[in-house]
Design an enzyme around this catalytic site. Sequence first.
Site, mmCIF file in Angstrom:
data_model
loop_
_atom_site.group_PDB
_atom_site.id
_atom_site.type_symbol
_atom_site.label_atom_id
_atom_site.label_comp_id
_atom_site.label_asym_id
_atom_site.label_seq_id
_atom_site.Cartn_x
_atom_site.Cartn_y
_atom_site.Cartn_z
ATOM 1 N N LYS A 110 0.836 -1.205 0.000
ATOM 2 C CA LYS A 110 0.000 0.000 0.000
ATOM 3 C C LYS A 110 0.874 1.259 0.000
ATOM 4 C CE LYS A 110 -3.884 -2.391 2.091
ATOM 5 N NZ LYS A 110 -4.824 -2.610 3.200
ATOM 6 N N GLN B 267 -4.659 -1.507 9.644
ATOM 7 C CA GLN B 267 -4.720 -2.825 9.001
ATOM 8 C C GLN B 267 -5.363 -3.853 9.931
ATOM 9 O OE1 GLN B 267 -3.902 -3.257 5.822
ATOM 10 N NE2 GLN B 267 -4.039 -5.467 5.687
ATOM 11 N N ASP C 168 -10.885 3.326 4.354
ATOM 12 C CA ASP C 168 -11.268 1.914 4.287
ATOM 13 C C ASP C 168 -12.791 1.750 4.226
ATOM 14 O OD1 ASP C 168 -9.427 -0.178 4.191
ATOM 15 O OD2 ASP C 168 -8.796 0.135 6.271
HETATM 16 N N1 L34 Z 1 -7.918 -2.157 7.258
HETATM 17 N N2 L34 Z 1 -7.404 -4.317 6.657
HETATM 18 C C1 L34 Z 1 -7.808 -3.094 6.311
HETATM 19 N N3 L34 Z 1 -8.119 -2.768 5.021
HETATM 20 C C2 L34 Z 1 -8.019 -3.692 4.053
HETATM 21 O O1 L34 Z 1 -8.391 -3.386 2.807
HETATM 22 C C3 L34 Z 1 -7.551 -4.976 4.370
HETATM 23 N N4 L34 Z 1 -7.341 -5.956 3.424
HETATM 24 C C4 L34 Z 1 -7.684 -7.340 3.773
HETATM 25 C C5 L34 Z 1 -6.964 -7.659 5.094
HETATM 26 N N5 L34 Z 1 -6.981 -6.548 6.038
HETATM 27 C C6 L34 Z 1 -7.286 -5.279 5.710
HETATM 28 C C7 L34 Z 1 -6.331 -5.964 2.538
HETATM 29 O O2 L34 Z 1 -5.643 -4.985 2.302
HETATM 30 C C8 L34 Z 1 -7.118 -8.103 2.604
HETATM 31 N N6 L34 Z 1 -6.225 -7.179 1.937
HETATM 32 C C9 L34 Z 1 -5.391 -7.523 0.859
HETATM 33 C C10 L34 Z 1 -4.637 -6.582 0.181
HETATM 34 C C11 L34 Z 1 -3.836 -6.934 -0.880
HETATM 35 C C12 L34 Z 1 -3.754 -8.222 -1.290
HETATM 36 C C13 L34 Z 1 -4.489 -9.197 -0.628
HETATM 37 C C14 L34 Z 1 -5.299 -8.837 0.436
HETATM 38 C C15 L34 Z 1 -2.845 -8.570 -2.414
HETATM 39 O O3 L34 Z 1 -2.154 -7.739 -2.941
HETATM 40 N N7 L34 Z 1 -2.803 -9.830 -2.852
HETATM 41 C C16 L34 Z 1 -1.960 -10.272 -3.931
HETATM 42 C C17 L34 Z 1 -0.975 -11.307 -3.426
HETATM 43 C C18 L34 Z 1 -0.023 -10.741 -2.449
HETATM 44 C C19 L34 Z 1 0.830 -11.807 -1.774
HETATM 45 O O4 L34 Z 1 1.693 -12.374 -2.463
HETATM 46 O O5 L34 Z 1 0.602 -12.050 -0.602
HETATM 47 C C20 L34 Z 1 -2.824 -10.870 -5.010
HETATM 48 O O6 L34 Z 1 -2.384 -10.858 -6.158
HETATM 49 O O7 L34 Z 1 -3.893 -11.360 -4.686
#
Ligand code: L34
Length: 295
Positions: free
Chosen positions: A54, A98, A121
């Site tokens: 982020k 988070q 958020d």
């Molecule tokens: N406050 N907490 C708050 N806001 C959010 O919007 C989140 N979320 C969820 C968990 N807690 C939070 C996230 O940011 C889930 N989440 C999130 C963000 C990004 C990715 C997955 C979940 C992401 O970039 N996923 C990649 C893989 C990354 C890796 O290798 O781990 C993808 O391509 O899916």
Amino acid sequence: MSAKIISGTETAKAIREELTVEVAELKDKHNIVPGLVTILVGEDPASQSYVSAKNKTAKALGIHSEQVTLAADTSNEDLLALVEKYNNDDKINGILVQLPLPKHIDEPKILNAINPDKDVDGFHPVNVGRMVVGEKCFLPCTPHGVLELLTRSGVETSGAEVVVVGRSNIVGKPMVNLMLQKRPAGNSTVTVCHTRTKDMAFHTKRADIIIAAAGVPKMITADMVKDGVVVIDVGVNRIGKTESGKAILAGDVDFDGVKEKAAAITPVPGGVGPMTITMLMKNTVQAAKQAAGLI
Ligand code: L34
């Protein structure tokens, strides 16, 4: 038939390019630099990687970005004081705490303490309420990202049978509400399934669009879906590690099986995840514009 792959990576890239232009214009025309702070409590590796993604993305777009990491045993009082500090910091338009937070932290109390105007958020009850009644608000990043994916890949949602699997405050509940709003990317007939649903497959087999957000790896299998379904897989489950120690990810959908029946499907990784991060950027820019009275 093999499904069209809806790429979150590509869609996110397109939106980030639009945002880069918008951030540059804000600076040039109004001398405004949107500001974001992320607050992480503890050392969960997945949360660490999301939060650093982020901040990196924010910086790449020209958004001012601060990252605070606190020890896992931080007290409620100290966390509340930090939120309060950023509520009163004019450089910061968006505050993100988070989730999940450590068990001893009173999560609702912390989320309620964030100024709703900085709640990028969209988790504060004021924003949740505005979302439900269809007023201007910050949409929660993951459901917001799903809407953009559906719209930008030309999926017709009006009149569609949408089945949301999962009822979390972060994804399932807002998703249900957004899909039934009377506006583009809404107007769907929505069913929500959860852990107490008696016959999940009965519902998912009727679905034109499945939005899977249960947090259970590969739970939606090919025998549970109809031909031509559109599948949005919100799950990002860590199901093991490679020899080099890298996490192996799986969605809530059995991608290999379901893609043979689906018309379109999002992959994991590279689906909803990158959209979540990008919509946070969009919300932060929105917050900065609102704070300046531009919208
Ligand atoms: N406050 N907490 C708050 N806001 C959010 O919007 C989140 N979320 C969820 C968990 N807690 C939070 C996230 O940011 C889930 N989440 C999130 C963000 C990004 C990715 C997955 C979940 C992401 O970039 N996923 C990649 C893989 C990354 C890796 O290798 O781990 C993808 O391509 O899916």
